[in-house]
Design a protein around this motif. Structure first.
Motif, PDB file in Angstrom:
ATOM      1  N   THR A 631       0.821  -1.214   0.000  1.00 32.99           N
ATOM      2  CA  THR A 631       0.000   0.000   0.000  1.00 32.99           C
ATOM      3  C   THR A 631       0.854   1.262   0.000  1.00 32.99           C
ATOM      4  O   THR A 631       0.340   2.351  -0.251  1.00 32.99           O
ATOM      5  CB  THR A 631      -0.930   0.037   1.231  1.00 32.99           C
ATOM      6  OG1 THR A 631      -0.151  -0.167   2.397  1.00 32.99           O
ATOM      7  CG2 THR A 631      -1.988  -1.041   1.127  1.00 32.99           C
ATOM      8  N   ASN A 632       2.132   1.129   0.290  1.00 38.39           N
ATOM      9  CA  ASN A 632       3.034   2.279   0.281  1.00 38.39           C
ATOM     10  C   ASN A 632       3.894   2.317  -0.974  1.00 38.39           C
ATOM     11  O   ASN A 632       4.896   3.029  -1.021  1.00 38.39           O
ATOM     12  CB  ASN A 632       3.918   2.282   1.526  1.00 38.39           C
ATOM     13  CG  ASN A 632       3.160   2.701   2.762  1.00 38.39           C
ATOM     14  OD1 ASN A 632       2.124   3.361   2.663  1.00 38.39           O
ATOM     15  ND2 ASN A 632       3.646   2.322   3.928  1.00 38.39           N
ATOM     16  N   ILE A 633       3.537   1.529  -1.973  1.00 40.59           N
ATOM     17  CA  ILE A 633       4.156   1.616  -3.297  1.00 40.59           C
ATOM     18  C   ILE A 633       3.057   2.088  -4.244  1.00 40.59           C
ATOM     19  O   ILE A 633       2.097   1.362  -4.503  1.00 40.59           O
ATOM     20  CB  ILE A 633       4.734   0.264  -3.741  1.00 40.59           C
ATOM     21  CG1 ILE A 633       5.833  -0.174  -2.774  1.00 40.59           C
ATOM     22  CG2 ILE A 633       5.262   0.346  -5.171  1.00 40.59           C
ATOM     23  CD1 ILE A 633       6.373  -1.566  -3.040  1.00 40.59           C
ATOM     24  N   LEU A 634       3.188   3.307  -4.721  1.00 41.39           N
ATOM     25  CA  LEU A 634       2.133   3.941  -5.511  1.00 41.39           C
ATOM     26  C   LEU A 634       2.540   4.026  -6.973  1.00 41.39           C
ATOM     27  O   LEU A 634       3.729   4.020  -7.301  1.00 41.39           O
ATOM     28  CB  LEU A 634       1.822   5.328  -4.957  1.00 41.39           C
ATOM     29  CG  LEU A 634       1.499   5.386  -3.467  1.00 41.39           C
ATOM     30  CD1 LEU A 634       1.099   6.793  -3.066  1.00 41.39           C
ATOM     31  CD2 LEU A 634       0.416   4.404  -3.086  1.00 41.39           C
ATOM     32  N   LEU A 635       1.540   4.146  -7.836  1.00 43.60           N
ATOM     33  CA  LEU A 635       1.767   4.107  -9.278  1.00 43.60           C
ATOM     34  C   LEU A 635       1.211   5.360  -9.940  1.00 43.60           C
ATOM     35  O   LEU A 635       0.085   5.770  -9.641  1.00 43.60           O
ATOM     36  CB  LEU A 635       1.096   2.864  -9.880  1.00 43.60           C
ATOM     37  CG  LEU A 635       1.393   1.518  -9.188  1.00 43.60           C
ATOM     38  CD1 LEU A 635       0.583   0.410  -9.832  1.00 43.60           C
ATOM     39  CD2 LEU A 635       2.878   1.207  -9.243  1.00 43.60           C
ATOM     40  N   ASP A 636       2.000   5.939 -10.854  1.00 46.61           N
ATOM     41  CA  ASP A 636       1.498   7.090 -11.585  1.00 46.61           C
ATOM     42  C   ASP A 636       0.740   6.620 -12.820  1.00 46.61           C
ATOM     43  O   ASP A 636       0.461   5.424 -12.977  1.00 46.61           O
ATOM     44  CB  ASP A 636       2.629   8.065 -11.924  1.00 46.61           C
ATOM     45  CG  ASP A 636       3.598   7.522 -12.965  1.00 46.61           C
ATOM     46  OD1 ASP A 636       3.346   6.432 -13.542  1.00 46.61           O
ATOM     47  OD2 ASP A 636       4.615   8.192 -13.228  1.00 46.61           O
ATOM     48  N   GLU A 637       0.415   7.558 -13.707  1.00 46.16           N
ATOM     49  CA  GLU A 637      -0.431   7.194 -14.860  1.00 46.16           C
ATOM     50  C   GLU A 637       0.248   6.204 -15.790  1.00 46.16           C
ATOM     51  O   GLU A 637      -0.407   5.508 -16.567  1.00 46.16           O
ATOM     52  CB  GLU A 637      -0.831   8.452 -15.641  1.00 46.16           C
ATOM     53  CG  GLU A 637       0.310   9.199 -16.293  1.00 46.16           C
ATOM     54  CD  GLU A 637       0.987  10.177 -15.326  1.00 46.16           C
ATOM     55  OE1 GLU A 637       1.814  10.985 -15.779  1.00 46.16           O
ATOM     56  OE2 GLU A 637       0.669  10.118 -14.114  1.00 46.16           O
ATOM     57  N   ASN A 638       1.584   6.099 -15.734  1.00 44.11           N
ATOM     58  CA  ASN A 638       2.327   5.152 -16.562  1.00 44.11           C
ATOM     59  C   ASN A 638       2.785   3.922 -15.784  1.00 44.11           C
ATOM     60  O   ASN A 638       3.674   3.206 -16.212  1.00 44.11           O
ATOM     61  CB  ASN A 638       3.544   5.849 -17.188  1.00 44.11           C
ATOM     62  CG  ASN A 638       3.147   6.923 -18.166  1.00 44.11           C
ATOM     63  OD1 ASN A 638       2.210   6.746 -18.949  1.00 44.11           O
ATOM     64  ND2 ASN A 638       3.831   8.054 -18.120  1.00 44.11           N
ATOM     65  N   HIS A 639       2.204   3.715 -14.624  1.00 43.48           N
ATOM     66  CA  HIS A 639       2.553   2.595 -13.737  1.00 43.48           C
ATOM     67  C   HIS A 639       3.988   2.678 -13.228  1.00 43.48           C
ATOM     68  O   HIS A 639       4.587   1.666 -12.861  1.00 43.48           O
ATOM     69  CB  HIS A 639       2.336   1.243 -14.441  1.00 43.48           C
ATOM     70  CG  HIS A 639       0.900   0.900 -14.659  1.00 43.48           C
ATOM     71  ND1 HIS A 639       0.222   1.265 -15.805  1.00 43.48           N
ATOM     72  CD2 HIS A 639       0.002   0.247 -13.888  1.00 43.48           C
ATOM     73  CE1 HIS A 639      -1.027   0.843 -15.739  1.00 43.48           C
ATOM     74  NE2 HIS A 639      -1.193   0.230 -14.580  1.00 43.48           N
ATOM     75  N   VAL A 640       4.556   3.873 -13.189  1.00 45.82           N
ATOM     76  CA  VAL A 640       5.874   4.045 -12.578  1.00 45.82           C
ATOM     77  C   VAL A 640       5.707   3.971 -11.063  1.00 45.82           C
ATOM     78  O   VAL A 640       4.873   4.674 -10.489  1.00 45.82           O
ATOM     79  CB  VAL A 640       6.500   5.396 -12.979  1.00 45.82           C
ATOM     80  CG1 VAL A 640       7.803   5.628 -12.204  1.00 45.82           C
ATOM     81  CG2 VAL A 640       6.773   5.424 -14.471  1.00 45.82           C
ATOM     82  N   ALA A 641       6.508   3.130 -10.421  1.00 45.84           N
ATOM     83  CA  ALA A 641       6.377   2.901  -8.974  1.00 45.84           C
ATOM     84  C   ALA A 641       7.131   3.955  -8.182  1.00 45.84           C
ATOM     85  O   ALA A 641       8.254   4.344  -8.535  1.00 45.84           O
ATOM     86  CB  ALA A 641       6.902   1.518  -8.619  1.00 45.84           C
ATOM     87  N   LYS A 642       6.509   4.421  -7.097  1.00 48.30           N
ATOM     88  CA  LYS A 642       7.140   5.378  -6.193  1.00 48.30           C
ATOM     89  C   LYS A 642       6.864   4.936  -4.756  1.00 48.30           C
ATOM     90  O   LYS A 642       5.732   4.647  -4.403  1.00 48.30           O
ATOM     91  CB  LYS A 642       6.586   6.785  -6.425  1.00 48.30           C
ATOM     92  CG  LYS A 642       6.794   7.327  -7.838  1.00 48.30           C
ATOM     93  CD  LYS A 642       6.126   8.678  -7.993  1.00 48.30           C
ATOM     94  CE  LYS A 642       6.146   9.137  -9.454  1.00 48.30           C
ATOM     95  NZ  LYS A 642       7.502   9.471  -9.887  1.00 48.30           N
ATOM     96  N   VAL A 643       7.891   4.888  -3.944  1.00 39.47           N
ATOM     97  CA  VAL A 643       7.750   4.508  -2.541  1.00 39.47           C
ATOM     98  C   VAL A 643       7.202   5.701  -1.754  1.00 39.47           C
ATOM     99  O   VAL A 643       7.693   6.827  -1.898  1.00 39.47           O
ATOM    100  CB  VAL A 643       9.094   4.048  -1.953  1.00 39.47           C
ATOM    101  CG1 VAL A 643       8.941   3.673  -0.483  1.00 39.47           C
ATOM    102  CG2 VAL A 643       9.631   2.859  -2.750  1.00 39.47           C
ATOM    103  N   ALA A 644       6.194   5.450  -0.927  1.00 44.30           N
ATOM    104  CA  ALA A 644       5.516   6.526  -0.188  1.00 44.30           C
ATOM    105  C   ALA A 644       5.589   6.279   1.315  1.00 44.30           C
ATOM    106  O   ALA A 644       6.025   5.222   1.770  1.00 44.30           O
ATOM    107  CB  ALA A 644       4.055   6.609  -0.638  1.00 44.30           C
ATOM    108  N   ASP A 645       5.136   7.286   2.065  1.00 37.30           N
ATOM    109  CA  ASP A 645       4.914   7.208   3.502  1.00 37.30           C
ATOM    110  C   ASP A 645       6.207   7.063   4.295  1.00 37.30           C
ATOM    111  O   ASP A 645       6.671   5.961   4.575  1.00 37.30           O
ATOM    112  CB  ASP A 645       3.976   6.045   3.836  1.00 37.30           C
ATOM    113  CG  ASP A 645       3.491   6.109   5.279  1.00 37.30           C
ATOM    114  OD1 ASP A 645       4.031   6.924   6.036  1.00 37.30           O
ATOM    115  OD2 ASP A 645       2.583   5.356   5.620  1.00 37.30           O
TER     116      ASP A 645
END
Length: 844
Positions: A631-645
């Motif tokens: 749930t702390n790995i988020l995806l942008d419109e191109n499914h690029v992963a970004k670590v959150a929180d």
């Protein structure tokens, strides 16, 4: 090891004496037990329902409900079967149930909630539950910002123990903002045990909330197998190391219940204390065939509120034998609590159940309960049969109960006092309105709408724009180093979110609510607003400061970017870029979204690994994320992963060092070594990432209590399948035909290395990154690929490389192309999946 460390817990001796004295008296049974005041209410129903020998009376005819048709209404499930959870009472304004209490005593209050399918979306309800016993002028908030969302689709039952004197008990249901409250059923009855957390004459009596009730070594015990309808759950999901223990053989012997008390131990002289089924099963230490070279403590870990004190009850019954031969110690969070057993122990006989109570207040989000052999014995064994944990809700919390008029059927009686009061009240209201209108005309400014839950200009803010962030420190760093260029005014955030309109609410978490917003420059953002009660107590301030400190100093393609923050008056608000595709978890299970292809999943894992590798090695001083999960790995419109929180993150040099700290994180992802030692290292992130890799492969949550015992914990189940050679049998069916065997083998071996119990045996995130890139390359160069396997352009689309060999230096490099890129991500610092709805069009 056995020296007493509990002196670190600062509790007034007088309060402790009363608390433990009365708690230990729970075993006394009223021989002529009857329930003089017992109420079982079927809420929202016109018919009575019988459940486990209890008749739940329809609240429409019971007279307990104090509400009118404008404040509440009854709803029914679309499933017309007759049972307790097919109806509910919903409240649009504060309403309450009132129960007459004739005798002093401790009363059990249970509230039942099930979000069944109906004309109203019950899962969107957000409310508080208040209790006002007339034993004092103070009430208690039993449930705060409560929502009954439950992924298992089973009923949530909240249980409380309240000391109540003669008079009445009022249970208020208070909707938050523009939301509503609901309840399916209510139980109020006098406990059959003399259970008083504090004497009735106290001005501030305590209330207890049951958080855990565990049948150790046995099966789930349903309410129909318990004399007072309690539910006991299995203990396996709470074990820190499943290899350290095994279930004892269930006994069929008759228990020898004794009314004995000695040195704090109390004989469980009746089955109201706990059913026979609890004492006839146990967890015991393994015999050494599990590969452990020395005796190993058995440890259970429980997630709790760090700010609350807890009463812990441990149940024992020697069903192993020989009698008097076992001596072992009881620990909590590594602190010695009590020695159990021995030849002079008063409860040394076989099949004689007893229990021990103690108070725990450690400031950690976890309470660990351990048992292990004492140095006084040559018998390396220990056992535990059951465990209960109750959170102490301490008063005073609330002032006098709000006035309300009950719509109870009966003759209409008009009282002169009521009429006079109404007339005077009406005239006063008219005067107030006139003064308000005149004042408003004189000082009218731009139109301003009040927020549903908090006042935009809190009274205790004092009207000051002073920032608290410059006053304190976080992780050893002065807060005046914050990037003040990221500050956004509260007025702009009000406008961006239409004054925090609940229609723009896209997530809820322990820190606060998340709203979709649009800044003045047209940029879509996610706005997380801290709760007022968090701010008043300072509980959310450390996470708020940490998030700003971390994200204002780092920038990476695969880490969430902080757009800004607001710290005006009492506000704590964080602003992030809006993430189009939501969290990785959203795309793996419990979702109607199309499944990700294997190639997409590899790319997402590689992106997340790059972000974590940068945190560990590229960020100044090194940063441990501490809450890695899907749930702390988020995806942008191109499914690029970004670590959150990053609210739980810790900084410091990571080479061959550790940080001693209270255990924080999420069940299912916690490093077993971290739980045991409370020593945090970067390898704790590696372990959690290994669990994420299995989630990606198998498309199931880290913990699933609906599965059989052996399969509940994904990390343990996945590694067992890997060891036995049938891991491919639990792979997500939607990608089975897409995975190249070599890629699968490399990916699964990477997950296995991450999940090693000894942190020294785990790879670094740099090594994990290299292995995942190699698994991606193996997939790309496979001769046979499915036509639908190709995915949209992604963070790893440039990985199309010729055949490569493993170079050790690769793991220590940082991809320059990943740095200093604008990133967007969301936020969540709790187990609640705040970002599951961070997608355009999904706002509620």
């Amino acid at each position: 090891m056995e020296s007493l460390h509990n002196h670190k817990i600062h509790i007034p001796l007088f309060s402790l004496f009363f608390l433990l004295l009365h708690f230990s008296s729970l075993h006394f049974l009223s021989l002529a037990y009857a329930q003089p005041d017992k109420y079982f209410v079927n809420c929202g129903s016109k018919a009575d329902v019988n459940l486990n020998d209890r008749v739940f009376t329809a609240d429409s005819s019971s007279g307990f409900l104090c509400s009118d048709s404008e404040k509440s209404r009854a709803i029914e499930s679309t499933n017309q079967s007759r049972n307790l959870y097919q109806t509910a009472r919903i409240f649009y304004n504060q309403s309450h149930y009132e129960f007459t209490i004739a005798e002093n005593g401790t009363y059990i209050v249970r509230l039942h909630f099930l979000t069944f399918s109906s004309s109203v979306n019950l899962s969107s309800a957000l409310f508080d539950v208040l209790a006002f016993p007339t034993v004092s002028n103070f009430g208690f908030k039993l449930l705060n910002n409560f929502t009954a969302k439950n992924s298992s689709n089973s009923a949530l039952i909240e249980e409380f123990f309240l000391a109540i004197g003669p008079g009445s008990l009022k249970l208020y249901f208070t909707p938050k903002g523009s939301s509503f409250a609901f309840v399916n059923a209510i139980e109020v009855f006098r406990a059959p045990l003399k259970f008083s957390p504090q004497n009735y004459s106290s001005s501030f009596p305590l209330v207890l909330r049951t958080t855990y009730r565990v049948n150790v070594g046995g099966q789930n015990i349903t309410p129909d197998n318990d004399r007072i309808w309690r539910k006991w759950e299995q203990d396996d999901i709470y074990l820190s190391n499943s290899n350290s223990s095994e279930d004892s053989r269930p006994s069929s012997q008759t228990l020898i219940r004794q009314s004995v008390e000695s040195d704090g131990f109390v004989g469980a002289d009746n089955d109201f204390v706990a059913p026979d089924l609890v004492y006839l099963t146990a967890k015991v230490m393994t015999d050494g065939t599990n590969g452990l070279s020395k005796p190993f403590n058995i440890t259970w870990s429980f997630n709790v509120s760090a700010d609350a004190r807890h009463l812990v009850r441990v149940h024992f019954c020697d069903i192993i034998g020989p009698p008097g031969n076992l001596v072992f110690n009881l620990y909590s969070n590594g602190n010695f609590i009590k020695k159990v057993g021995g030849p002079d122990f008063d409860f040394s006989s076989l099949y004689s159940p007893f229990y021990y109570d103690f108070l725990r207040s450690n400031g950690s989000e976890f309470i660990n309960i351990s048992i292990g052999p004492s140095i006084d014995t040559t018998t390396n064994n220990s056992f535990l049969n059951g465990l209960e944990m109750l959170e102490i809700i301490e008063g005073p919390a609330l002032s006098n109960p709000p006035a309300s008029v009950c719509n109870v059927k009966g003759p209409n009686k008009i009282k002169v006092g009521l009429v006079v009061g109404s007339v005077i009240g009406g005239l006063s209201l008219i005067c107030i309105l006139i003064v308000g209108i005149l004042f408003g005309l004189k000082y009218r400014t731009a139109k301003r709408v009040e927020t549903s839950e908090w006042s935009p200009m809190p009274a205790f803010g004092g009207g000051s724009t002073h920032s608290r962030l410059t006053d304190g420190t976080i992780i050893g760093s002065p807060m005046n180093y914050l990037n003040l260029g990221l500050k956004i005014s509260f007025a702009e955030l009000q406008q961006a979110t239409n004054n925090f309109d609940t229609k723009l609410l896209i997530g809820e978490g322990g820190f606060g609510n998340v709203y979709r917003g649009t800044l003045l420059n047209g940029r879509n953002v996610a706005v997380k607003r801290g709760k007022r009660d968090e701010q008043g107590s300072g509980q959310g301030l450390p996470e708020f400061q940490t998030e700003i400190m971390v994200l204002s100093q780092i920038r990476h393609r695969h880490l969430v970017s902080l757009i800004g923050y607001c710290d005006e008056r009492s506000e704590m608000i964080l602003v992030y870029e809006f993430m189009e595709k939501g969290s990785l978890r959203d795309h793996l299970y419990n979702s109607n979204l199309p499944p990700l292809s294997w190639k997409q999943r590899l790319e997402i894992c590689i992106g997340a690994a790059r972000g974590l590798h940068y945190l560990h090695r590229g960020a100044a001083g090194g940063i441990i994320h501490r809450d890695v999960k899907s749930t702390n790995i988020l995806l942008d419109e191109n499914h690029v992963a970004k670590v959150a929180d990053f609210g739980l993150s810790r900084s410091g040099p990571l080479d061959e060092t550790h940080v001693s700290t209270n255990v924080k994180g999420t069940f299912g992802y916690l490093d077993p070594e971290y739980i045991m030692s409370q020593q945090l290292t970067e390898k704790s992130d590696v372990y959690a990432f290994g669990v994420v890799l299995l989630e990606v492969l198998c498309a199931r949550p880290a913990i699933d209590t609906m599965l059989p015992r052996d399969e509940m914990n994904l990390a343990e189940w996945g590694m067992l399948c890997k060891k036995k050679g049938f891991l491919e049998q639990i792979v997500d069916s939607s990608i089975k035909n897409q995975i190249d065997p070599s890629s699968f083998r490399n990916f699964s071996e990477t997950a296995e290395k991450c999940l090693q119990e000894d942190a020294n045996d785990r790879p670094t995130m740099g090594d994990v990154l290299w292995d995942l890139e190699y698994a991606f390359q193996l997939q790309q160069t496979a001769k046979h690929r499915e036509p639908h396997e190709d995915s949209t352009a992604n963070a790893s689309s440039a990985f199309v490389l010729p055949n490569v060999q493993r170079f050790p230096s690769v793991s220590s490099t940082i991809n320059i192309d990943d740095l200093a890129l604008p990133g967007g991500d969301e936020l969540d610092t709790t187990e609640v999946e705040v970002f599951s709805l961070l997608r355009v069009g999904d706002a509620r």
